[in-house]
Design an enzyme around this catalytic site. Structure first.
Site, PDB file in Angstrom:
ATOM      1  N   ASP A  72       0.853  -1.184   0.000  1.00 43.49           N
ATOM      2  CA  ASP A  72       0.000   0.000   0.000  1.00 43.49           C
ATOM      3  C   ASP A  72       0.890   1.236   0.000  1.00 43.49           C
ATOM      4  O   ASP A  72       1.763   1.371   0.842  1.00 43.49           O
ATOM      5  CB  ASP A  72      -0.894  -0.004   1.248  1.00 43.49           C
ATOM      6  CG  ASP A  72      -1.798   1.203   1.287  1.00 43.49           C
ATOM      7  OD1 ASP A  72      -2.703   1.290   0.454  1.00 43.49           O
ATOM      8  OD2 ASP A  72      -1.572   2.087   2.153  1.00 43.49           O
ATOM      9  N   CYS A  97     -12.183  -9.910   8.768  1.00 44.42           N
ATOM     10  CA  CYS A  97     -13.490 -10.521   8.540  1.00 44.42           C
ATOM     11  C   CYS A  97     -14.136 -10.108   7.222  1.00 44.42           C
ATOM     12  O   CYS A  97     -15.153 -10.675   6.827  1.00 44.42           O
ATOM     13  CB  CYS A  97     -14.427 -10.173   9.694  1.00 44.42           C
ATOM     14  SG  CYS A  97     -14.946  -8.453   9.686  1.00 44.42           S
ATOM     15  N   CYS A 131     -12.582  -2.365  13.287  1.00 38.93           N
ATOM     16  CA  CYS A 131     -13.709  -3.095  12.727  1.00 38.93           C
ATOM     17  C   CYS A 131     -14.935  -2.920  13.615  1.00 38.93           C
ATOM     18  O   CYS A 131     -14.862  -2.982  14.838  1.00 38.93           O
ATOM     19  CB  CYS A 131     -13.377  -4.564  12.557  1.00 38.93           C
ATOM     20  SG  CYS A 131     -14.668  -5.435  11.662  1.00 38.93           S
ATOM     21  N   CYS A 134     -15.706  -9.384  15.617  1.00 38.67           N
ATOM     22  CA  CYS A 134     -14.354  -9.230  15.040  1.00 38.67           C
ATOM     23  C   CYS A 134     -13.552  -8.199  15.839  1.00 38.67           C
ATOM     24  O   CYS A 134     -12.568  -8.528  16.487  1.00 38.67           O
ATOM     25  CB  CYS A 134     -14.462  -8.809  13.580  1.00 38.67           C
ATOM     26  SG  CYS A 134     -12.863  -8.498  12.814  1.00 38.67           S
ATOM     27  N   GLU A 153      -2.233  -1.209  -5.734  1.00 34.10           N
ATOM     28  CA  GLU A 153      -3.467  -0.596  -6.236  1.00 34.10           C
ATOM     29  C   GLU A 153      -3.297  -0.101  -7.659  1.00 34.10           C
ATOM     30  O   GLU A 153      -2.203   0.258  -8.077  1.00 34.10           O
ATOM     31  CB  GLU A 153      -3.815   0.630  -5.388  1.00 34.10           C
ATOM     32  CG  GLU A 153      -4.344   0.326  -4.039  1.00 34.10           C
ATOM     33  CD  GLU A 153      -4.285   1.578  -3.190  1.00 34.10           C
ATOM     34  OE1 GLU A 153      -5.317   2.224  -3.061  1.00 34.10           O
ATOM     35  OE2 GLU A 153      -3.203   1.889  -2.682  1.00 34.10           O
ATOM     36  N   CYS A 172     -12.193  -4.730   6.195  1.00 34.12           N
ATOM     37  CA  CYS A 172     -11.468  -5.308   7.330  1.00 34.12           C
ATOM     38  C   CYS A 172     -10.707  -6.526   6.822  1.00 34.12           C
ATOM     39  O   CYS A 172     -11.288  -7.411   6.208  1.00 34.12           O
ATOM     40  CB  CYS A 172     -12.440  -5.707   8.431  1.00 34.12           C
ATOM     41  SG  CYS A 172     -11.670  -6.720   9.710  1.00 34.12           S
ATOM     42  N   ASP A 199      -2.752   1.490   6.937  1.00 36.42           N
ATOM     43  CA  ASP A 199      -2.006   1.106   5.739  1.00 36.42           C
ATOM     44  C   ASP A 199      -1.715  -0.393   5.715  1.00 36.42           C
ATOM     45  O   ASP A 199      -1.760  -1.029   4.668  1.00 36.42           O
ATOM     46  CB  ASP A 199      -0.687   1.891   5.653  1.00 36.42           C
ATOM     47  CG  ASP A 199      -0.926   3.392   5.544  1.00 36.42           C
ATOM     48  OD1 ASP A 199      -2.048   3.778   5.165  1.00 36.42           O
ATOM     49  OD2 ASP A 199       0.000   4.168   5.854  1.00 36.42           O
TER      50      ASP A 199
END
Ligand SMILES: [Zn+2]
Length: 374
Positions: free
Chosen positions: A194, A334, A349, A354, A278, A331, A361
């Site tokens: 990232d 989960c 989250c 969770c 990305e 997340c 990041d």
């Protein structure tokens, strides 16, 4: 495995050498613009398309009469420039085809080169020799280098050298062909990466690359110089001076950033077998006026560029996530998704069962890595 590589470093020129380089760059620009005008003219008159070789022959004839000043520069400079022009047209025609096929690209007809953006550049081939402190180029002789022992002196085949000017400084980029060892077959882990503003790159295994310290200072200076430029009256000598200083500051920021990116991309492509990052949102980037973000965006392009070519050397695969992949919102434990504002540094989250708390990041990097398992 034989690869093509370029090594770029700064030249340490005296005044006579600067003049000679400027003259070469001038000849290259002249040849390019002259060639472009000739191509347009031939097209308008319905004549056959002029190739780089046709143009070179015509230019040589002109050198005997009106362009005799060109004898002062290496014949390579205009010649390579005409080859560049051919490439520019090849790219133009490719884009026209892509556009017809429905791709969103601008055809971008080749344009005349202007002196407004600095002296420009020129390319030389032929007898090029490198020593630890200098480089010898045809016509220009021995030029001193600012950095010793950076350019490769042996084990490579030199193809050409491109000399260019930026913000008052001169550089040489050496294009070489070199043999590198084949990528090792031993298994290596995969990773998601990232890219951000606060941290240059976060890797999904927890490792990260910080922004170089010098960047912050350079950015502060850049901001200050930007304000100075906007306060100066348009067309004034003081404004011109401020613009020059601003260009220098921009260049410095870009260099600091580039060096750091090189370290990160080399390390990543050498140690990972696959990397997911990305996709860049180009339309969003163009709208962004926030300086730090703009610099980070430029960094992303550079990061991907370096990653892609180094990945080939070291046997690593680069994958791009879908543009709409919610790497930040999801997340990583989960799969729940929620909105995240830019200021939130942690992903918390919301799901009862969770309640994962993780660095923003790192969460995004893990999400990117998980794309590999699907
Ligand atoms: Zn969760």
């Amino acid at each position: 495995m034989i690869v093509l590589r370029a090594f770029k470093t700064e030249l340490d020129l005296n005044n006579a050498q600067k003049t000679a380089c400027a003259r070469h760059a001038g000849a290259a620009r002249y040849a390019y613009n002259w060639g472009l005008a000739r191509k347009k003219e031939a097209f308008a008159n319905g004549e056959k398309t002029l190739s780089a070789i046709d143009l070179h022959r015509e230019l040589n004839a002109l050198k005997k009469t009106e362009l005799s000043w060109m004898y002062e520069v290496s014949k390579c400079a205009p010649q390579e420039s005409l080859r560049d022009l051919d490439n520019a047209f090849a790219h133009f025609f490719r884009r026209v085809k892509e556009k017809k096929a429905g791709k969103k690209v601008k055809a971008g007809f080749p344009r005349f080169k202007s002196k407004k953006n600095g002296m420009g550049s020129f390319c030389l081939t032929g007898a090029i020799h490198v020593s630890d402190k200098s480089i010898q180029l045809p016509c220009l002789g021995l030029l001193r280098l600012k950095e010793c022992n950076y350019l490769p002196m042996s084990g490579v085949q030199i193809l050409s050298a491109t000399v260019s000017e930026k913000a008052g400084r001169w550089f040489v980029s050496l294009q070489v062909e070199m043999e590198i060892s084949d990528p090792s077959p031993e298994p290596k882990p995969v990773a998601g990466v990232d890219l951000g503003i606060n941290r240059m790159a976060q890797v999904s295994d927890g490792m990260y690359f910080e922004n170089p310290r010098a960047l912050k200072g350079a950015l502060t200076k850049l901001k200050r110089l930007q304000r100075v430029v906007s306060r100066r009256q348009k067309g004034s000598a003081n404004r011109k001076k401020a613009v020059r200083q601003l260009a220098k500051a921009h260049f410095r920021v870009a260099n600091i950033r580039k060096d750091a990116l090189h370290q990160a991309t080399t390390s990543l492509t050498k140690t990972k077998s696959a990397i997911v990052m990305e996709t860049l949102n180009v339309s969003g980037m163009l709208k962004n006026h926030h300086l730090a973000q703009a610099i980070a965006d430029v960094g992303m392009y550079e990061f991907r560029r370096q990653l892609v070519y180094k990945a080939e050397w070291y046997g690593c695969e680069v994958l791009l996530a879908d543009r709409f992949f919610p790497s930040t919102k999801r997340c990583s434990q989960c799969g729940h998704e929620k909105e995240m504002s830019l200021s939130e540094r942690e992903y918390r989250c919301e799901r009862e069962d969770c309640q994962k708390v993780i660095d923003r990041d790192l969460n995004a990097a893990i999400n990117l890595e998980q794309l590999l398992y699907r």
